[in-house]
Structure formats: structure tokens, C-alpha cells
Write a protein that holds these residues in place. Structure first.
Motif, PDB file in Angstrom:
ATOM      1  N   UNK A 133      29.600   0.181  48.061  1.00 36.65           N
ATOM      2  CA  UNK A 133      28.600   1.160  47.632  1.00 36.65           C
ATOM      3  C   UNK A 133      27.187   0.631  47.869  1.00 36.65           C
ATOM      4  N   UNK A 134      26.972  -0.651  47.531  1.00 34.66           N
ATOM      5  CA  UNK A 134      25.631  -1.222  47.733  1.00 34.66           C
ATOM      6  C   UNK A 134      25.297  -1.210  49.221  1.00 34.66           C
ATOM      7  N   UNK A 135      26.266  -1.557  50.059  1.00 31.56           N
ATOM      8  CA  UNK A 135      26.054  -1.520  51.502  1.00 31.56           C
ATOM      9  C   UNK A 135      25.715  -0.096  51.953  1.00 31.56           C
ATOM     10  N   UNK A 136      26.389   0.889  51.353  1.00 31.21           N
ATOM     11  CA  UNK A 136      26.101   2.288  51.683  1.00 31.21           C
ATOM     12  C   UNK A 136      24.666   2.674  51.346  1.00 31.21           C
ATOM     13  N   UNK A 137      24.186   2.192  50.198  1.00 33.25           N
ATOM     14  CA  UNK A 137      22.805   2.477  49.806  1.00 33.25           C
ATOM     15  C   UNK A 137      21.838   1.786  50.757  1.00 33.25           C
ATOM     16  N   UNK A 138      22.164   0.548  51.144  1.00 34.31           N
ATOM     17  CA  UNK A 138      21.294  -0.208  52.056  1.00 34.31           C
ATOM     18  C   UNK A 138      21.190   0.505  53.397  1.00 34.31           C
ATOM     19  N   UNK A 139      22.327   0.919  53.915  1.00 34.92           N
ATOM     20  CA  UNK A 139      22.368   1.610  55.197  1.00 34.92           C
ATOM     21  C   UNK A 139      21.497   2.868  55.154  1.00 34.92           C
ATOM     22  N   UNK A 140      21.597   3.611  54.056  1.00 32.74           N
ATOM     23  CA  UNK A 140      20.823   4.847  53.916  1.00 32.74           C
ATOM     24  C   UNK A 140      19.324   4.553  53.955  1.00 32.74           C
ATOM     25  N   UNK A 141      18.920   3.527  53.206  1.00 35.99           N
ATOM     26  CA  UNK A 141      17.488   3.204  53.162  1.00 35.99           C
ATOM     27  C   UNK A 141      16.981   2.694  54.509  1.00 35.99           C
ATOM     28  N   UNK A 149      37.906   4.163  61.556  1.00 32.30           N
ATOM     29  CA  UNK A 149      37.872   5.593  61.254  1.00 32.30           C
ATOM     30  C   UNK A 149      37.142   5.865  59.955  1.00 32.30           C
ATOM     31  N   UNK A 150      36.435   4.857  59.457  1.00 35.11           N
ATOM     32  CA  UNK A 150      35.601   5.078  58.272  1.00 35.11           C
ATOM     33  C   UNK A 150      34.479   6.056  58.586  1.00 35.11           C
ATOM     34  N   UNK A 151      34.102   6.816  57.586  1.00 39.30           N
ATOM     35  CA  UNK A 151      32.914   7.661  57.709  1.00 39.30           C
ATOM     36  C   UNK A 151      31.707   6.777  57.458  1.00 39.30           C
ATOM     37  N   UNK A 152      31.164   6.186  58.500  1.00 36.31           N
ATOM     38  CA  UNK A 152      30.063   5.240  58.309  1.00 36.31           C
ATOM     39  C   UNK A 152      28.834   5.701  59.087  1.00 36.31           C
ATOM     40  N   UNK A 153      28.993   5.824  60.394  1.00 40.43           N
ATOM     41  CA  UNK A 153      27.836   6.203  61.213  1.00 40.43           C
ATOM     42  C   UNK A 153      27.536   7.699  61.108  1.00 40.43           C
ATOM     43  N   UNK A 154      28.536   8.493  60.788  1.00 38.26           N
ATOM     44  CA  UNK A 154      28.322   9.936  60.759  1.00 38.26           C
ATOM     45  C   UNK A 154      27.360  10.365  59.635  1.00 38.26           C
ATOM     46  N   UNK A 155      27.542   9.889  58.385  1.00 42.58           N
ATOM     47  CA  UNK A 155      26.528  10.246  57.377  1.00 42.58           C
ATOM     48  C   UNK A 155      25.126   9.780  57.757  1.00 42.58           C
ATOM     49  N   UNK A 156      25.018   8.618  58.383  1.00 44.34           N
ATOM     50  CA  UNK A 156      23.702   8.140  58.820  1.00 44.34           C
ATOM     51  C   UNK A 156      23.083   9.143  59.782  1.00 44.34           C
ATOM     52  N   UNK A 157      23.885   9.578  60.738  1.00 44.38           N
ATOM     53  CA  UNK A 157      23.389  10.519  61.736  1.00 44.38           C
ATOM     54  C   UNK A 157      22.944  11.823  61.080  1.00 44.38           C
ATOM     55  N   UNK A 158      23.755  12.314  60.149  1.00 44.62           N
ATOM     56  CA  UNK A 158      23.400  13.551  59.441  1.00 44.62           C
ATOM     57  C   UNK A 158      22.045  13.389  58.742  1.00 44.62           C
ATOM     58  N   UNK A 159      21.874  12.278  58.032  1.00 41.18           N
ATOM     59  CA  UNK A 159      20.633  12.041  57.304  1.00 41.18           C
ATOM     60  C   UNK A 159      19.429  11.930  58.224  1.00 41.18           C
ATOM     61  N   UNK A 160      19.596  11.231  59.341  1.00 46.49           N
ATOM     62  CA  UNK A 160      18.467  11.041  60.267  1.00 46.49           C
ATOM     63  C   UNK A 160      18.086  12.359  60.939  1.00 46.49           C
TER      64      UNK A 160
END
Lengths: 204, 204, 204
Positions: free
Chosen positions: A85-93, A141-152
């Protein structure tokens, strides 16, 4: 800053199973934490961000060392999950901050900010995986780069159509990325089957 | 210059078992010899060193070709061992030279010169390993990057606290790196067990 | 432009067997299509070409998506073979265009334009292979980088000795690269045995 700590720690955690020594752990922590931003700045042809703000380097190194010696603690499943979760927050920021910076530099609009947002958020982790001889997140197959792309993409739309909402818009975009990522971690959502290439069907 | 030859030759030697052709051998020799310095200059945002001094490219290419055709000679264990020492000397010179250059550019002090010293000395070899699909030195237990780090930190301390000893200090630092590395090769010293992550102990 | 499409498509085709999702396919298509040129511009210390001409990004993305959904079609052997030829033409154009650009910038003559010609033509594909965990073309015995090198050397000779033939010379060099590559595909010509390191002969 919190993102830097999370990135460095999750890097050390993720290579810990491969029996690395403390030196290599710190190197990989550092690369994961500042690698994406370095790649972004090199492509932008601007001075790398840590040249002026070496605090990022100190924080990443300290977090790496601390995580290294705390691995027996972090080995427990719950702590690892927390770190996702912390990594997810870091990636978002990281992604949103980079998209904003690239937009401000008027670089390759409209795709430039989105691409470099993704590069900043994932470049460090991908470099780490390549140096560690592990499959990169492109083949997970984790949802990792896709949420980033959506946000950007969302932030780019806001900056283009409603630049007056830049401040709150950024916060919303960080929230969107983190929310999707957190949901994916919590409910173990993977990339759906229909999005995987159907090569097997064709006659090769 | 001697460092460039040593780097290119050791690169060709190290990939020779993988059955590469002469072209790929030269490419890998070149990447190993100039890759680290190129990475350093790209991060520093200054022109790459071999743009003005193409002699480095010629030397690296010649050394690669010569080594390629001499592989049956170098296959012997003693010659290979000799090359480890030459590589150790090259690494020491590259690292210290880079640390000095980065210090002069006042880039990210005090960590910048140390990090880019390590990058310069190991970046070419790591790129070679990644392109060759082999584990990078981060996962080897050889004492390789640690002596470099010690030497670069030492030089940074000298440049900060006793800049008047810059000249002799550099030579001493090259000597320190080479001495540790040579001792590690001679007595086959590895990274000690206690510095390896103890993940196995924790409940994962 | 045609080169960009060919590069992106062949990238998607080449990773399709590894079961990637649409997002990763587009990322890899984009990296293959613009990665080599990006690397070239970063080493040249000039703005990356796609910052001003984002059309390259759009084309690469569209080609990646189209190829992804057409994989069952491209799975057929004949189409794949056709793509090898298109890829060969793309490589030839990218290499020669880069050699010319680097020559114009007077960068590291005479080796600089040749090396960066090769980097531009192969850098994207190599990055893709590294991120996909596959052996890079350096370890393939296909005649791929060698025709590129021949063409870039030829153009450098023309630019040096007969700069008045710059225009037609470029076209001839593109033709030379493509002709060798096409012949290699058609007759399945590989790198000859005598050019492979003979390490096995030596006592190791």
C-alpha cells in the motif's frame, strides 16, 4: 519524501529473497528510489533532481539500510502487505508530480507528461528488476502501471481543460491512482484475461 | 587509457564462453569500456567524454578485436587471473577520476561524486551483463563494488577536509581500491556471511 | 514514419508469445519504436526528437494497438516473414538518418556517427529484449547489426570523401543495408562459424 522511503524499502524487501549483501541492497534501494526521476530528467535534458536536493539520496540510503536490518520483521506477511500500500501511494505521488513538472516544461504535449509520469513511477523499479534478473512488471498481471496511466491522463485533461483546478486536481489524481491500486491489492484484482494477447489462437 | 584496454579485454573474455561473434564481442567490449563514463556524463548533463576524445573508442575497439582473436591464449587460467588484476586497476582509476570530475563540477556534494564514481566504474560492466543475460555483480559475492566505494568516500573526505592534498590523495585512493581488490582476488575473499540478508530466518 | 510503424508492430509481434496484456504491449511497442532515437539524443545531449514531433508517439501507439488486436492474423508465418522485411527497411532508414544527424552535429567523428547509427537502429529493440527477459540480438546469429554497420561506415566514407553526394549516397546506403538484410532473411544466412569465439578450444 515518504515516497522515496517507501520505494527504497520495498526495493530492499523485494530483493531480500535473492540473498544480496548490504551493499547491493543499498544500491538497489537507491536505484529504485531515484532511478525513475533520473531517467525523466535525463530525457527532459534538465539537471537531475538529486543533484541539488541530495536529501533524497540520504533518505533512500537510510531507508535501505534500515529495511535491510529489519528484514526478519518485514518477512511477515502483514508487514509486506502494508508495504504494497505504501508503495502504491509512493507511485501515485511520483507519477503525478512528474506529470506536472513535464507539463510545466511544455514538453511533448499532450503525450509527453503522461509517458514521463509512467517512466518516473515505474523506471526505478524496472531498472531494479533488470539488474536483479527478474521479470519486469510488464510481464506481471498486477494492476500496477494501468492505474498510473489513468491518473496521468486524468491530470493531463485537467491541466488542459481546467488549468485553474491544477492544485485540487493533482490531489484527486493521486487519490484515483492510489484508490485503484489499493483496490487491486485488497481484492487481488489482476489484469483481465481478455486483455492478454490471444496468440495461442492463431496458427503460428 | 590502460583502463580502457583492460575493460574492453575483460569484457570480451567474460562473454567468450557464450559463443558470441566478433561483431557482438566488439560491441560488448566498447560498451564495457565507455558505458560507465557515458552514463556518468549523461547524468551530469555534460557532453560525453568520447565525443571529443574518440581515441578511447579506437583503443576499446582494437583491444576487443585483439582479445577476441587471442581467446585461445586467454583461456588459460593464469592469464585470466592476470586480467582480474588489470581490471581491478582499471576500475580504481576510473572511479577516482570520475569522483574528481564530479567534485570539480560541484554536483550533488557530498554523495554525488561517490555515487557517480561507482556508476562510472561499474556501469559499463553492469550494462554488459544485462545485455548478456547474466547476473550483475550486485548478486556476486566478490569484493568488487565495496573497495570502489571505500576509495571514493576516502577521496571525497580528502577533497573536503584537505583539498591541498588533492594530487597525492587521488593516487593513494587508487592504491587503496586496487589493494583491497587485489587482496580479494589473491586470497579469494568474499563478502562475509553476516552481510547477507537474513530473510530465511523470518516467517515469510 | 513507416519505420516507426514497422518497429512498433514487430515489437508487439515479438512479445506476443509471452502473453502480455494490451498495456504492456503498447509500452514495449513504444519503447522499441522511439527507444533507439531517445538513447541517441540523450547521448548527443540534444532534446529528444519526440518532444517536438509527438506524431511519432501517436503512430507508434496506434500501430501497437492495431498489431495487438491483429495478432491472430499476424500469427501466420507469411505475415511474420513480411514483417521481417519491413523491420529491415525500418532499421536501414533509422540507422542512416541517425548517422547523417550525428555527422551534421560534428559529434565524435568519424566513429560517433557510426556508433550512434547502430545505437539508434538497435537500441529500442535491445531495450525491449532486456525488459522482456529475452536474449538480445547480440547473442543471435542473425545478420542484423552487421549490415547496419556496413551501411553506416559506407555513409561516413561518402560524407567524408564525397560530401557532394550526400543525398544519393544516403539512399544507396539505405539500399545496401536493406539488401544485405533481405538477402539474409530470404536465404536464411547466419553469421559464419569462423566469426564465433573459439573459446572451447582453449584450456579453461
Amino acid at each position: 519524501m515518504g515516497g522515496t522511503i517507501a520505494f527504497a524499502s520495498s526495493a530492499v524487501l523485494s530483493v531480500a529473497e535473492q540473498k544480496v549483501d548490504i551493499f547491493a541492497a543499498v544500491v538497489l534501494g537507491l536505484i529504485t528510489a531515484v532511478g525513475g526521476g533520473t531517467l525523466r530528467d535525463v530525457i527532459l535534458n534538465v539537471p537531475v533532481f538529486w543533484a541539488d536536493e541530495t536529501i533524497y539520496l540520504w533518505v533512500a540510503m537510510t531507508a535501505s539500510v534500515a529495511t535491510f536490518y529489519a528484514t526478519s520483521l518485514f518477512g511477515r506477511r502483514e508487514i509486506r502487505r502494508l508495504f504494497l500500500y505504501i508503495d502504491g501511494a509512493a507511485v501515485a505521488m511520483f507519477a503525478i508530480q512528474a506529470t506536472e513538472k513535464v507539463w510545466r516544461l511544455d514538453f511533448g504535449l499532450p503525450l509527453g507528461p503522461i509517458i514521463l509520469g509512467i517512466v518516473t513511477a515505474t523506471g526505478g523499479g524496472m531498472t531494479r528488476d533488470v539488474l536483479s534478473g527478474r521479470p519486469t512488471l510488464l510481464f506481471s498481471r498486477d494492476l500496477y502501471a494501468i492505474p498510473i496511466t489513468v491518473g496521468c491522463i486524468l491530470l493531463t485533461l485537467i491541466l488542459h481543460f481546467a488549468p485553474e483546478y491544477r492544485g485540487p486536481g493533482s490531489i484527486v489524481c493521486v487519490g484515483v491512482i492510489f484508490a485503484i491500486r489499493a483496490a487491486a491489492i485488497y481484492w487481488d484484482i489482476k489484469v483481465p484475461d481478455w486483455s492478454i494477447t490471444g496468440f495461442k489462437r492463431g496458427a503460428s
